[in-house]
Structures are given as structure tokens and as C-alpha cells.
Design a protein around this motif. Structure first.
Motif, PDB file in Angstrom:
ATOM      1  N   ASP A 156       2.464   1.794  -3.492  1.00 50.44           N
ATOM      2  CA  ASP A 156       1.574   2.400  -4.477  1.00 50.44           C
ATOM      3  C   ASP A 156       1.423   3.903  -4.294  1.00 50.44           C
ATOM      4  O   ASP A 156       0.945   4.590  -5.206  1.00 50.44           O
ATOM      5  CB  ASP A 156       0.195   1.736  -4.422  1.00 50.44           C
ATOM      6  CG  ASP A 156       0.194   0.351  -5.051  1.00 50.44           C
ATOM      7  OD1 ASP A 156       1.093   0.065  -5.863  1.00 50.44           O
ATOM      8  OD2 ASP A 156      -0.711  -0.441  -4.735  1.00 50.44           O
ATOM      9  N   GLN A 157       1.819   4.428  -3.151  1.00 48.64           N
ATOM     10  CA  GLN A 157       1.712   5.861  -2.879  1.00 48.64           C
ATOM     11  C   GLN A 157       3.059   6.577  -2.956  1.00 48.64           C
ATOM     12  O   GLN A 157       3.169   7.736  -2.574  1.00 48.64           O
ATOM     13  CB  GLN A 157       1.110   6.073  -1.469  1.00 48.64           C
ATOM     14  CG  GLN A 157      -0.255   5.446  -1.272  1.00 48.64           C
ATOM     15  CD  GLN A 157      -1.292   5.979  -2.240  1.00 48.64           C
ATOM     16  OE1 GLN A 157      -1.340   7.191  -2.494  1.00 48.64           O
ATOM     17  NE2 GLN A 157      -2.111   5.094  -2.781  1.00 48.64           N
ATOM     18  N   TRP A 158       4.073   5.908  -3.465  1.00 52.04           N
ATOM     19  CA  TRP A 158       5.411   6.481  -3.477  1.00 52.04           C
ATOM     20  C   TRP A 158       5.505   7.783  -4.265  1.00 52.04           C
ATOM     21  O   TRP A 158       6.217   8.701  -3.867  1.00 52.04           O
ATOM     22  CB  TRP A 158       6.395   5.482  -4.096  1.00 52.04           C
ATOM     23  CG  TRP A 158       7.025   4.552  -3.105  1.00 52.04           C
ATOM     24  CD1 TRP A 158       7.017   4.642  -1.745  1.00 52.04           C
ATOM     25  CD2 TRP A 158       7.781   3.372  -3.415  1.00 52.04           C
ATOM     26  NE1 TRP A 158       7.709   3.602  -1.192  1.00 52.04           N
ATOM     27  CE2 TRP A 158       8.194   2.810  -2.193  1.00 52.04           C
ATOM     28  CE3 TRP A 158       8.137   2.746  -4.611  1.00 52.04           C
ATOM     29  CZ2 TRP A 158       8.958   1.648  -2.132  1.00 52.04           C
ATOM     30  CZ3 TRP A 158       8.894   1.589  -4.555  1.00 52.04           C
ATOM     31  CH2 TRP A 158       9.300   1.039  -3.317  1.00 52.04           C
ATOM     32  N   HIS A 178      -0.518   0.408 -10.967  1.00 55.29           N
ATOM     33  CA  HIS A 178      -0.025   0.437  -9.596  1.00 55.29           C
ATOM     34  C   HIS A 178       1.462   0.079  -9.576  1.00 55.29           C
ATOM     35  O   HIS A 178       1.908  -0.833 -10.282  1.00 55.29           O
ATOM     36  CB  HIS A 178      -0.788  -0.559  -8.726  1.00 55.29           C
ATOM     37  CG  HIS A 178      -2.203  -0.160  -8.445  1.00 55.29           C
ATOM     38  ND1 HIS A 178      -2.537   1.056  -7.898  1.00 55.29           N
ATOM     39  CD2 HIS A 178      -3.375  -0.828  -8.631  1.00 55.29           C
ATOM     40  CE1 HIS A 178      -3.842   1.124  -7.744  1.00 55.29           C
ATOM     41  NE2 HIS A 178      -4.373   0.000  -8.197  1.00 55.29           N
ATOM     42  N   GLU A 210       0.836  -1.199   0.000  1.00 54.20           N
ATOM     43  CA  GLU A 210       0.000   0.000   0.000  1.00 54.20           C
ATOM     44  C   GLU A 210       0.873   1.252   0.000  1.00 54.20           C
ATOM     45  O   GLU A 210       0.591   2.231  -0.706  1.00 54.20           O
ATOM     46  CB  GLU A 210      -0.929   0.000   1.213  1.00 54.20           C
ATOM     47  CG  GLU A 210      -1.992   1.074   1.156  1.00 54.20           C
ATOM     48  CD  GLU A 210      -3.079   0.858   2.185  1.00 54.20           C
ATOM     49  OE1 GLU A 210      -4.114   1.530   2.081  1.00 54.20           O
ATOM     50  OE2 GLU A 210      -2.897   0.011   3.092  1.00 54.20           O
ATOM     51  N   GLU A 211       1.945   1.213   0.782  1.00 51.89           N
ATOM     52  CA  GLU A 211       2.886   2.333   0.814  1.00 51.89           C
ATOM     53  C   GLU A 211       3.579   2.484  -0.534  1.00 51.89           C
ATOM     54  O   GLU A 211       3.774   3.608  -1.034  1.00 51.89           O
ATOM     55  CB  GLU A 211       3.913   2.113   1.911  1.00 51.89           C
ATOM     56  CG  GLU A 211       4.960   3.208   2.019  1.00 51.89           C
ATOM     57  CD  GLU A 211       5.975   2.923   3.120  1.00 51.89           C
ATOM     58  OE1 GLU A 211       7.153   3.254   2.920  1.00 51.89           O
ATOM     59  OE2 GLU A 211       5.575   2.366   4.163  1.00 51.89           O
ATOM     60  N   GLU A 223       4.118  11.155  -6.548  1.00 49.49           N
ATOM     61  CA  GLU A 223       3.061  12.094  -6.899  1.00 49.49           C
ATOM     62  C   GLU A 223       2.782  12.018  -8.391  1.00 49.49           C
ATOM     63  O   GLU A 223       1.635  12.116  -8.834  1.00 49.49           O
ATOM     64  CB  GLU A 223       3.472  13.526  -6.512  1.00 49.49           C
ATOM     65  CG  GLU A 223       3.543  13.751  -5.004  1.00 49.49           C
ATOM     66  CD  GLU A 223       3.822  15.201  -4.667  1.00 49.49           C
ATOM     67  OE1 GLU A 223       3.655  16.069  -5.553  1.00 49.49           O
ATOM     68  OE2 GLU A 223       4.203  15.470  -3.525  1.00 49.49           O
ATOM     69  N   ARG A 269       3.848   9.355 -11.179  1.00 48.33           N
ATOM     70  CA  ARG A 269       4.547   8.097 -11.407  1.00 48.33           C
ATOM     71  C   ARG A 269       5.432   8.161 -12.651  1.00 48.33           C
ATOM     72  O   ARG A 269       4.991   8.601 -13.704  1.00 48.33           O
ATOM     73  CB  ARG A 269       3.553   6.941 -11.603  1.00 48.33           C
ATOM     74  CG  ARG A 269       2.834   6.490 -10.376  1.00 48.33           C
ATOM     75  CD  ARG A 269       2.241   5.103 -10.582  1.00 48.33           C
ATOM     76  NE  ARG A 269       1.474   4.990 -11.799  1.00 48.33           N
ATOM     77  CZ  ARG A 269       0.167   5.221 -11.895  1.00 48.33           C
ATOM     78  NH1 ARG A 269      -0.512   5.590 -10.832  1.00 48.33           N
ATOM     79  NH2 ARG A 269      -0.461   5.083 -13.036  1.00 48.33           N
TER      80      ARG A 269
END
Length: 398
Positions: free
Chosen positions: A269-271, A282, A266-267, A273, A275
Motif C-alpha cells: 500500500d506504500q509502494w 489501496h 502494508e508495504e 507516491e 498511485r
């Protein structure tokens, strides 16, 4: 920008490309609406769905010139607003060129049409009769001319690289991830001097950038152009370490780094701003796909597998838990139309993974075909209770 091309003998996704020159002129004009319309035309017609049409060569040349124009423009506000869009288009065109080049290599060269065949094709395509115009697309001439558009576009690599290198050395654009990605895409088509300049620019940028998105794009690009990125496996940022690991397919330490990253999917996938283009969906999908291409035992990737399946849904079967199932049971041979038998001698790592699947309520009770297929491919039913019973019965060796 467009005066050297015979636009009556070029076409894009919809028609003869006689409307394209006006859009290309708008790339360096003051009218903001015309610029936006021009960019829409480039994506929707010239590079429609990533396909390279004959109009792409002069269009890319014009975009590269527009990049150089805005780098040197006194109007810094307009330049900083337009350059990202122009650079992103070059990145998209370079990506399409890479994919098209692979297809061309597998199909071989096409025989050029005769002058008469080409004349008839463009005459039909330009017809005011809609039905007659549609018939032109069925002509083999269209496919041949599109095939020839690929090597023609390759010839623009050096001018494109020049514009992108100017972007890398300029403060006219704040975030350079797009330019970095574009350099990597165009690098293999450029001449040796530009390849050397690109590698040096990318390494310098990777060492000096402070924004994660930019650093990640630079490391990925360096890997794409064949530079050694192993030093970034020790970076303080897990996202940068993972990007380096993607570029090191034969490194055992890189495989371990991917496992470590994927224990926090989950972290992951949020790396970013914004991609990097190496991550079309993802981020975890790309990392996992790379990990599963390596000679790593399922037991070694189990911590990542369990963490990923806890985040999964029936709609991600093709990209995360489905490939993990195949990695867990590589011995199962799947033949379309046949249901393989339930795996025998299910080991401890596989049992832990299946238990995690059973525990994820979101995966069950749906009619998502790909989810059922993911289980069927390894001989398991799309039935939560049946798999729970299989685990409870203790089938297999631990």
C-alpha cells in the motif's frame, strides 16, 4: 478553440454550456486564477462525477490543443506547472469514455430527438425560471443527447493521442505517469497508426524510466494496450513485477507473484507516491481482486490471505477479507434474506484463515453492517467467540 461549436446546443451538468468557452480560452491564457477556475469547471460541470455531457467533446478538444500549445511554449515554467493538470483531465476523460462505452454497448443506440424536441429541450434548459429549467432534465431528450455524446467524444481520440505523444517526447513535464495512463485509456478509440505509435512510446518509456511510479504506469499501460509485459515479471522491483502480473491473468507465475506481493500488504500500500490510476484505492485491493479472479486454490493464496487479514478492519470487508472469505468457502450458496448453514468439513487452510480473523481484535465488537454481511455470506456469525469455539471444537477435516 471553441468558435466551431454551437454552444447554445450543448450542455454540461448544470446548464446550457454557454459559460464553457470562456473557461477553455483560459487554458492558454496567462491568468493563473482563471486557469485554476477553468480546471474546476471542467471537472465539476463538463465531466461531473465522471459523466460525459455533450460539452465534453469540444472541451476535450480544447484541452488537447492546450497541451500542444504548452509543449511548444517558450514559458517553460508555466508549461511545466499546467501540463500535469491538463494531462490528468485527459486521463480522467479517457477513463470515463471507457466506462461509458461499455454502458452504451449494453444499452444499444438511442433514437435521435426531432429538431423540434431538441429546440424545446434547450429552450426549457436555458429558462430563467428555475423550476422550468429543472424540468428539462426530466426530458428523455437529455438522456439521448448524453448517449450521443459518447461516440462524439470518441472522435477526439487521435487529436488527444497526438497531444499525449508530444508530452511523452518532451522534457516539459517531469513525471509522465498521467500521460502514460491517458494513452492507455484513449488507445482503443484511436486509429491504428496512433495505436502503434502509442505502444512504441510506452515501451520506450518503460525501458528508460527510473521513477517507480512512472515505470509502473508504463507497464500497466502496455498491458492495457495488449503488449506483452511478461518480461517485467523478472524485474528487480516487486511493484513492477506485480504490475506486470496484473496484466497476465492466465499466467501461473503471475499469480504466484501476486501472492508474494500480498504477503507484505502494508508495504504494498506504500509502494507509490502517486498511485497509477489502475489503483483507485489501496493497492492491495486491486492486487487481491486480480488474484481472486484466477484459478488458484485457497491453499495457494493462504500466506497472502493471513497477511491481509492482519491489516484489515471492519471497513475493508468489501475489498479484502470479505472476498477472501468467499474464496475460502466457494461452495456456500448465499441467498439474500437467508442465513446459510455453517460450512462443514472446514479444511486446514480455511481454519488458519479463520484463526487469523479471530486474532484481529479490530474486526470485532462493531456495528459495521458490511462486516457482518461478509461473515453471513459464508454461514458464519459475526461473533468472535462463536468462531473461536468452532475452531476449538475441531469441526471439519484437516
Amino acid at each position: 478553440m471553441s468558435e466551431t461549436y454551437d454552444w447554445d446546443r450543448l450542455f454540461h451538468a448544470y446548464a446550457v454550456a454557454t459559460d464553457t468557452p470562456t473557461h477553455l480560452e483560459a487554458l492558454v491564457a496567462a491568468d493563473e486564477t482563471a486557469f485554476s477556475t477553468a480546471m474546476e469547471h471542467l471537472y465539476s460541470a463538463v465531466l461531473h462525477q465522471g459523466t460525459i455531457y455533450p460539452a465534453a467533446t469540444p472541451a476535450v478538444a480544447a484541452v488537447a490543443q492546450a497541451v500542444s500549445f504548452w509543449i511548444g511554449a517558450a514559458d517553460r515554467k508555466t508549461a511545466s506547472a499546467r501540463l500535469p493538470a491538463l494531462v490528468d483531465f485527459l486521463d480522467a476523460a479517457g477513463d470515463s469514455l471507457t466506462l461509458a462505452g461499455q454502458l452504451l454497448a449494453s444499452e444499444g443506440e438511442a433514437v435521435p430527438p426531432s429538431a423540434e424536441e431538441e429546440r424545446k429541450f434547450f429552450e426549457t434548459l436555458a429558462s430563467d425560471d428555475e423550476e422550468e429549467s429543472e424540468e428539462a432534465w426530466e426530458s428523455p431528450v437529455a438522456g439521448v443527447l448524453m448517449t450521443h455524446a459518447i461516440p462524439a467524444l470518441r472522435q477526439q481520440a487521435d487529436p488527444v493521442m497526438e497531444g499525449l505523444l508530444q508530452v511523452m517526447g518532451s522534457d516539459a513535464i517531469a513525471h509522465k505517469a498521467g500521460a502514460v495512463s491517458a494513452l492507455a485509456h484513449w488507445n482503443c478509440n484511436s486509429t491504428a497508426p496512433y495505436q502503434h505509435r502509442a505502444a512504441a512510446a510506452l515501451r520506450s518509456f518503460a525501458n528508460s524510466a527510473t521513477v517507480r511510479d512512472d515505470r509502473a504506469a508504463a507497464v500497466l499501460a502496455l498491458g492495457t494496450v495488449g503488449a506483452d509485459v511478461s518480461g517485467w515479471l523478472a524485474d528487480a522491483d516487486p511493484a513492477i513485477r506485480a504490475c506486470a502480473a496484473l496484466c497476465l491473468p492466465r499466467s501461473g507465475e503471475a499469480a504466484k507473484e501476486l501472492v508474494r506481493a500480498l504477503t507484505q500488504p502494508e508495504e504494498v500500500d506504500q509502494w507509490f507516491e502517486r498511485r497509477p490510476s489502475s489503483f483507485p484505492m489501496h493497492v492491495r485491493f486491486t492486487l487481491l481482486n486480480s488474484l481472486l479472479q484466477r484459478e488458484t486454490s485457497f491453499a495457494a493464496i493462504l500466506p497472502a490471505a493471513v497477511a491481509i487479514v492482519q491489516l484489515s478492519s471492519p471497513y475493508t470487508a468489501d475489498n479484502d477479507w470479505g472476498p477472501l472469505l468467499r474464496a475460502a468457502f466457494p461452495e456456500v450458496e448465499f441467498v439474500p434474506g437467508e442465513y446459510p448453514p455453517v460450512p462443514e468439513n472446514i479444511g486446514a487452510p480455511q481454519r488458519q484463515f479463520l484463526a487469523a480473523l479471530v486474532a484481529n481484535e479490530r474486526l470485532w465488537g462493531t456495528n459495521v453492517g458490511n462486516a457482518g454481511l461478509a461473515l453471513m455470506r459464508v454461514g458464519l456469525p459475526y461473533d468472535r467467540q462463536a468462531i473461536a469455539v468452532l475452531l476449538k471444537d475441531g469441526t471439519g477435516d484437516d
